[in-house]
Design an enzyme around this catalytic site. Structure first.
Site, mmCIF file in Angstrom:
data_model
loop_
_atom_site.group_PDB
_atom_site.id
_atom_site.type_symbol
_atom_site.label_atom_id
_atom_site.label_comp_id
_atom_site.label_asym_id
_atom_site.label_seq_id
_atom_site.Cartn_x
_atom_site.Cartn_y
_atom_site.Cartn_z
ATOM 1 N N GLU A 134 0.794 -1.223 0.000
ATOM 2 C CA GLU A 134 0.000 0.000 0.000
ATOM 3 C C GLU A 134 0.830 1.278 0.000
ATOM 4 O O GLU A 134 0.443 2.267 -0.622
ATOM 5 C CB GLU A 134 -0.934 0.013 1.215
ATOM 6 C CG GLU A 134 -2.014 -1.051 1.217
ATOM 7 C CD GLU A 134 -3.152 -0.704 0.268
ATOM 8 O OE1 GLU A 134 -3.064 0.335 -0.408
ATOM 9 O OE2 GLU A 134 -4.120 -1.473 0.200
ATOM 10 N N SER B 49 -29.298 -30.333 50.923
ATOM 11 C CA SER B 49 -28.423 -30.516 52.094
ATOM 12 C C SER B 49 -27.141 -29.695 52.022
ATOM 13 O O SER B 49 -26.265 -29.857 52.877
ATOM 14 C CB SER B 49 -28.062 -31.996 52.227
ATOM 15 O OG SER B 49 -29.215 -32.784 52.418
#
Length: 786
Positions: free
Chosen positions: A156, A416
């Protein structure tokens, strides 16, 4: 004109120095030595010639005396130079005016990011789309593979590091190609200009827009620098559809972070922003492949990679579908966003590796147990109170299991699972000790409440250790009756747990067996308090930004990243509450370490307790050691009953598997100096048993537990019933207090002072044989008669 001037007289070279002298007659001398030709006679000059002479004299008077042929040429050159300067300065002036008329650079929209939820090490757990539906994840140059950056610059903007935002060479090349080919061959845009276009997107393409991009590119470089411009490109580059930025693209197309990419993957991510919609791999894989290969060719030509690497990269396939974005700890992520909607980056205390592993475990076990079941797991670091794993369901997107419901926050009956805290309160108040004897026999409390054990049997006189390890119901209710149900609920609430009781009811003895509501999160906190010597931690779920930064620095210098992160947020623990004193907490921990483990585990590894709610609606298992507390819940999100759903069978194996996935060797809690380690006989008399109708003596504590010696449980007895005879089956018992009562399938068959009896069966089949002594102890076996 010159001819007429010669006839009428000459123009004085000094004209213009002052007022013109008056005309004189022919032959009249001038004061300044000027004269006229002897034959000039003004009176003889015709009127039209006098007008010409007057006009010439007037023009001569207006010309500077210094004007000469060389001076005239200099003036003409100055005028030409001024014109050229004006021509040269006009574009600059126009550009200046253009720049002055531009609005200030606004990066508000460009800085909008997707909200991302990270774990304690900075790894991505779950991203969220922006308000307009885009996936734009924060990313910087340090978050991507260096090979990708090298390819990006080579493809680029080769001179990115050297130009001020505009590459003159690339601009001139693009202009020359446009003039020569009469079409755009290359754009000449730098990375900075592309960022400018992304920051201020416009659909039109014109010279004015290109000029605007150039101006913005220079502004961006001055304001952000090279690193800032590159970071903006990495976050804004389009990749097709709602995907923006290299990080989102890497996750969407490659399924992983861009920190480590192959050459082929790097080239693909470089190529896509050039034409994101036309090159989307999930729609146009062939175009994406051609664009990728072109990037590889250019990278090879410019020395980023060699030709062999480029050819090898071209052989790699191109992804043909979009992958889902990560959704780890989905419930915890949603809670974090709800708590702070404006924060774009939030770091939780979760451990991504453990979280993902436990999510898989919950999904697999819930599917194996049955349909419509969900599972939840919560793990707490005991040293800091940090939540390191939060699995809210068996699958966030599984609608059949109501996966969107976070079961860690759901109020359910614990069964429990709260018994250890009853024992801890009794230990703390000097009512009992792990070796104190308790009675497990049929009994009624308050004339109406008669609890039974899960196996419907009774064990007689047992120690508190044995009663808690085997989760016997009657001893737990007996202890709660002594310490007080209201006091027990107050202790739980004082420790920070939210306890829900049935409407308009006072705390009663059924709370010992799950007659209340509590969340998995609160239950895990209470057990973490036991692991911390009774000090219940305030849970830490989020890592503040300042400490997150310190954690990142610590991880960079530490060989154990997770430990370094924990060191950073250890000071976040808030004011702690108490569930028990250190000695009582150690008693409970020591007792629970000896609880019988499930089939997939070894005994003595961790302290754990299970629970099953009434009607088989909830299965619980909570375990801890010195390092970590893990709590597990399994059930239906709608609260429906599931036959056979038992904590010990369904949830306990998941708990031990979760500890195995946590890793490391379990660490028991250190014993406090004040802890009393003794047998029942060695205890002080008040601690030997809690019965109020028996003396606190050693004799009162002695006795052999009642047990059926014959027939053995699960045996097959051949009595020869096929011959028509009715033989008797001998029944024998050991221990207990006579007289003994024998029952078969609930019907009495004999009673006496002896520990032997007999029974004649009516036929072949299964039979449940039970015996009960005078103290209420009982034992049962199941045999098959043949």
């Amino acid at each position: 004109m010159e001819r007429d001037a010669g006839r009428g007289g000459s123009l004085s070279p000094h004209a213009g120095r002052g007022p013109s002298p008056p005309r004189r007659g022919r032959g009249e001398a001038l004061a300044d030595g000027e004269g006229t030709a002897p034959d000039e006679t003004p009176s003889s000059t015709p009127p039209h010639r006098r007008f010409v002479f007057a006009f010439a004299r007037r023009r001569h008077d207006e010309v500077p005396a210094t004007l000469s042929p060389r001076a005239g040429r200099g003036r003409r050159a100055a005028i030409v130079g001024a014109c050229l300067a004006a021509v040269a300065l006009a574009p600059a002036l126009g550009l200046w005016l253009f720049v002055q008329n531009l609005p200030p650079l606004d990066l508000t929209q460009a800085n909008l990011r997707s909200t991302v939820i990270l774990d304690r090490d900075g790894q991505l757990l779950r991203p969220f789309a922006t308000a307009d539906g885009r996936w734009r994840l924060p990313a910087g140059a340090g978050d991507v593979d260096p090979r990708y950056l090298a390819m990006l610059k080579a493809y680029e903007d080769r001179r990115f590091e050297g130009h001020p935002g505009i590459d003159p060479a690339a601009t001139l090349r693009a202009a020359w190609q446009w003039v020569r080919h009469r079409k755009i061959v290359s754009g000449g845009s730098t990375l900075s200009m592309q960022v400018a276009r992304l920051v201020e997107p416009r659909s039109e393409r014109s010279i004015g827009q290109k000029l605007r991009q150039m101006v913005r590119a220079v502004e961006l470089e001055r304001q952000l620098g090279k690193a800032g411009v590159l970071d903006l490109y990495l976050q804004l580059a389009p990749y097709g559809g709602p995907v923006e930025g290299v990080r989102a693209a890497s996750l969407a197309y490659l399924g992983r972070e861009p920190a480590r990419l192959s050459f082929a993957e790097s080239a693909l991510l470089v190529a896509l922003p050039q034409s994101p919609e036309a090159r989307r791999p999930d729609r146009y894989p062939a175009q994406a492949r051609r664009a990728r290969d072109r990037v590889l060719d250019i990278a090879a030509a410019r020395g980023v990679i060699d030709r062999a690497e480029a050819e090898a990269a071209k052989a790699e396939p191109v992804p043909t579908s979009r992958k889902p974005f990560p959704m780890i700890a989905a419930h915890a992520a949603e809670q974090a966003v709800a708590a702070d909607p404006d924060a774009r980056v939030q770091r939780l205390t979760l451990d991504k590796r453990l979280q993902a592993s436990l999510e898989t475990l919950a999904k697999e076990r819930a599917a194996a147990i049955g349909p419509a079941l969900s599972a939840a797991i919560l793990a707490i670091d005991n040293r800091t109170g940090a939540v390191i794993a939060q699995v809210g369901s068996a699958g966030y997107l599984d609608a059949a299991r109501a996966g969107a419901i976070d079961a860690t926050q759901a109020v359910r009956s614990p069964g429990s699972a709260l018994k250890p805290f009853i024992y801890a309160l009794a230990f703390e108040n000097g009512i009992a000790h792990p070796e104190t004897l308790l009675d497990d026999r049929p009994v009624r409390f308050a004339a109406s409440y008669a609890p039974e054990n899960f196996d419907l049997g009774f064990h007689g006189t047992v120690t508190a250790r044995y009663a808690l390890q085997h989760s016997l119901n009657v001893p737990a209710v007996d202890l709660l009756d002594v310490v007080g149900a209201a006091r027990f609920i107050a202790r739980l609430r004082g420790a920070g747990a939210t306890i829900l009781l049935p409407r308009d009811t006072a705390p009663g003895l059924p709370v010992a067996l799950g007659g209340l509501g509590i969340t998995l999160t609160d239950l895990a906190r209470l057990y973490s308090g036991m692991a911390r010597g009774g000090s219940v931690p305030a849970l830490v779920r989020r890592l503040p930004p300042v400490i997150a930064s310190e954690a990142k620095q610590s991880r960079a210098a530490s060989a154990t990243p997770c430990a370094a992160a924990l060191d950073c947020f250890a000071p976040l623990a808030m004011t702690e509450r108490t569930i028990a004193d250190p000695v009582s907490a150690w008693y409970v921990s020591d007792v629970l370490r000896g609880a019988p483990p499930p089939e997939n585990a070894l005994t003595g590894r961790i302290a754990f307790k299970t629970g099953t709610s009434y009607g088989y609606r909830d299965a619980w298992a909570v375990g801890f050691d010195r390092r970590v507390t893990i709590a597990v819940w399994i059930g239906r999100p709608d609260g429906a009953s599931v036959p056979g759903l038992v904590g010990r069978v369904s949830a306990a194996p998941v708990l031990f598997d979760a500890f195995a996935r946590y890793g490391g060797e379990p660490e028991p809690l250190p014993r406090p100096r004040d802890a009393l380690v003794s047998t029942t006989a060695g205890l002080p008399p008040p601690l030997r048993h809690i019965r109020r109708d028996a003396p606190k003596t050693l004799v009162a504590t002695l006795g052999v537990p009642l047990k059926i010696a014959y027939p053995p449980d699960g045996s097959r007895v051949d009595l020869g019933l096929g011959d028509g005879a009715k033989p008797e089956l001998a029944l024998k018992a050991l221990g207990g207090q006579p007289p003994l009562t024998w029952m078969v399938d609930g019907l009495p068959v004999g009673q006496g002072m002896r520990r032997q009896s007999a029974w004649s069966p009516d036929g072949a089949g299964f039979a449940r044989i039970s015996v009960m002594d005078a103290a209420g102890a009982s034992d049962s076996v199941v045999v098959r008669i043949e």
